[in-house]
Scaffold this motif. Sequence first.
Motif, mmCIF file in Angstrom:
data_model
loop_
_atom_site.group_PDB
_atom_site.id
_atom_site.type_symbol
_atom_site.label_atom_id
_atom_site.label_comp_id
_atom_site.label_asym_id
_atom_site.label_seq_id
_atom_site.Cartn_x
_atom_site.Cartn_y
_atom_site.Cartn_z
ATOM 1 N N PRO A 14 43.187 74.961 65.868
ATOM 2 C CA PRO A 14 42.369 74.090 66.723
ATOM 3 C C PRO A 14 43.106 72.798 67.057
ATOM 4 C CG PRO A 14 41.544 74.072 64.470
ATOM 5 C CD PRO A 14 42.577 75.161 64.546
ATOM 6 N N SER A 15 42.817 72.266 68.239
ATOM 7 C CA SER A 15 43.467 71.028 68.652
ATOM 8 C C SER A 15 42.963 69.865 67.809
ATOM 9 C CB SER A 15 43.173 70.748 70.131
ATOM 10 O OG SER A 15 41.788 70.493 70.314
ATOM 11 N N ALA A 16 43.651 68.745 67.936
ATOM 12 C CA ALA A 16 43.245 67.551 67.185
ATOM 13 C C ALA A 16 41.848 67.099 67.592
ATOM 14 C CB ALA A 16 44.265 66.429 67.413
ATOM 15 N N LEU A 17 41.532 67.218 68.903
ATOM 16 C CA LEU A 17 40.215 66.818 69.380
ATOM 17 C C LEU A 17 39.126 67.737 68.834
ATOM 18 C CD1 LEU A 17 38.325 65.151 71.091
ATOM 19 C CD2 LEU A 17 38.964 66.535 73.081
ATOM 20 N N LEU A 41 39.198 57.495 75.198
ATOM 21 C CA LEU A 41 39.447 56.063 75.368
ATOM 22 C C LEU A 41 40.623 55.600 74.506
ATOM 23 C CD1 LEU A 41 35.769 54.732 75.372
ATOM 24 C CD2 LEU A 41 37.345 54.720 77.315
ATOM 25 N N GLN A 42 40.668 56.074 73.276
ATOM 26 C CA GLN A 42 41.712 55.651 72.350
ATOM 27 C C GLN A 42 43.088 56.180 72.722
ATOM 28 O OE1 GLN A 42 39.987 56.882 68.513
ATOM 29 N NE2 GLN A 42 40.200 54.755 67.855
ATOM 30 N N HIS A 43 43.168 57.469 73.023
ATOM 31 C CA HIS A 43 44.475 58.114 73.138
ATOM 32 C C HIS A 43 44.963 58.301 74.568
ATOM 33 C CE1 HIS A 43 44.586 58.925 68.839
ATOM 34 N NE2 HIS A 43 43.323 59.287 68.914
ATOM 35 N N GLN A 44 44.065 58.296 75.541
ATOM 36 C CA GLN A 44 44.513 58.431 76.927
ATOM 37 C C GLN A 44 44.516 57.078 77.637
ATOM 38 O OE1 GLN A 44 42.787 61.617 79.159
ATOM 39 N NE2 GLN A 44 43.510 60.862 81.131
ATOM 40 N N HIS A 45 43.525 56.243 77.348
ATOM 41 C CA HIS A 45 43.418 54.957 78.038
ATOM 42 C C HIS A 45 43.820 53.777 77.155
ATOM 43 C CE1 HIS A 45 41.564 56.848 81.523
ATOM 44 N NE2 HIS A 45 40.802 57.528 80.685
ATOM 45 N N LEU A 46 44.184 54.044 75.889
ATOM 46 C CA LEU A 46 44.775 53.054 74.990
ATOM 47 C C LEU A 46 43.841 51.879 74.688
ATOM 48 C CD1 LEU A 46 48.404 53.002 76.464
ATOM 49 C CD2 LEU A 46 47.451 54.473 74.686
ATOM 50 N N TRP A 47 42.541 52.172 74.534
ATOM 51 C CA TRP A 47 41.609 51.141 74.105
ATOM 52 C C TRP A 47 41.798 50.881 72.618
ATOM 53 C CZ3 TRP A 47 36.165 50.456 76.454
ATOM 54 C CH2 TRP A 47 36.236 50.501 77.852
ATOM 55 N N THR A 48 41.479 49.653 72.197
ATOM 56 C CA THR A 48 41.562 49.290 70.787
ATOM 57 C C THR A 48 40.192 48.817 70.295
ATOM 58 O OG1 THR A 48 42.255 47.047 71.389
ATOM 59 C CG2 THR A 48 43.989 48.655 70.962
ATOM 60 N N ILE A 82 37.996 47.490 73.441
ATOM 61 C CA ILE A 82 38.754 46.536 74.245
ATOM 62 C C ILE A 82 39.810 47.301 75.041
ATOM 63 C CG2 ILE A 82 40.227 44.489 74.204
ATOM 64 C CD1 ILE A 82 38.914 43.724 71.581
ATOM 65 N N PRO A 83 39.693 47.341 76.375
ATOM 66 C CA PRO A 83 40.685 48.052 77.196
ATOM 67 C C PRO A 83 41.988 47.260 77.273
ATOM 68 C CG PRO A 83 39.070 46.961 78.588
ATOM 69 C CD PRO A 83 38.619 46.734 77.171
ATOM 70 N N PRO A 84 43.081 47.907 77.661
ATOM 71 C CA PRO A 84 44.368 47.201 77.747
ATOM 72 C C PRO A 84 44.457 46.236 78.917
ATOM 73 C CG PRO A 84 44.599 49.458 78.514
ATOM 74 C CD PRO A 84 43.213 49.350 77.961
ATOM 75 N N HIS A 85 43.519 46.308 79.844
ATOM 76 C CA HIS A 85 43.480 45.386 80.974
ATOM 77 C C HIS A 85 42.028 45.251 81.428
ATOM 78 C CE1 HIS A 85 42.909 48.949 83.489
ATOM 79 N NE2 HIS A 85 43.958 49.461 82.876
ATOM 80 N N ARG A 86 41.747 44.264 82.248
ATOM 81 C CA ARG A 86 40.380 44.025 82.706
ATOM 82 C C ARG A 86 39.914 45.199 83.563
ATOM 83 N NH1 ARG A 86 38.774 38.163 84.615
ATOM 84 N NH2 ARG A 86 36.934 38.695 83.385
ATOM 85 N N VAL A 87 38.698 45.656 83.316
ATOM 86 C CA VAL A 87 38.147 46.790 84.044
ATOM 87 C C VAL A 87 37.541 46.343 85.368
ATOM 88 C CG1 VAL A 87 36.403 48.615 83.969
ATOM 89 C CG2 VAL A 87 37.719 48.070 81.913
#
Length: 211
Positions: A14-17, A41-48, A82-87
């Motif tokens: 199975p995949s990680a997801l 959000l975490q792994h594709q869009h790099l949110w923290t 928190i996204p890496p840039h303003r949405v």
Amino acid sequence: MTSTKSTSTRAPDPSALTTLISTSASSDPLSASTIQILHNLQHQHLWTSVQVHRLNASSPAAGSAPTSSGDQSTTPYLISGIPPHRVYTHPDEQLYLLERGLRAEDVELERVFVLPTIKNQLWSLRKMAAVFDSLPDEAEIQAAEVSMNEGAGGEKVAKLAEYYEYRNKARLTKEWGGKRLLLAMVDRGMGGDGTVVYYIVQEGAVKPRQN
């Protein structure tokens, strides 16, 4: 006499997801979709600093878990991070920054709320209003964890201090718009590929942009 060899095929791991959903989510599809969107959000869009919040059980938006794919009318969860840039930047806020020579990159990043949904999930204005009522006031959504102001000169620091003070006032009066969130919609229906699409949803009327 010829002999035949039988070959056994092993199912792929199975995949990680898939592993994350099976170990972290409950059996209802809304919980699984929430974990899937959080992973996206975490792994594709790099949110923290991503967190899952459960809506108040008495809220009209919380409701009960769906009993079938045709009864996906409510969601008991919210995600924040928190996204890496303003949405999104309100047009009047954008003009304020431009007039003072400030860029969006100069402003500290803020925590954004995300509403996990499933494609074809039923919604109403009453339920969406209840979600907005459950959010903290805009003036309270501060991302002290992340700051983009390190190394700024004295003049820029003064302009940013003026901006933050005015921003708090503008948000209390809703001069720069009311509460907003991202609506995350995942395609989990028959034939769906699990794609997640994000829409900006705002409370009340929205001032149109001028190009």
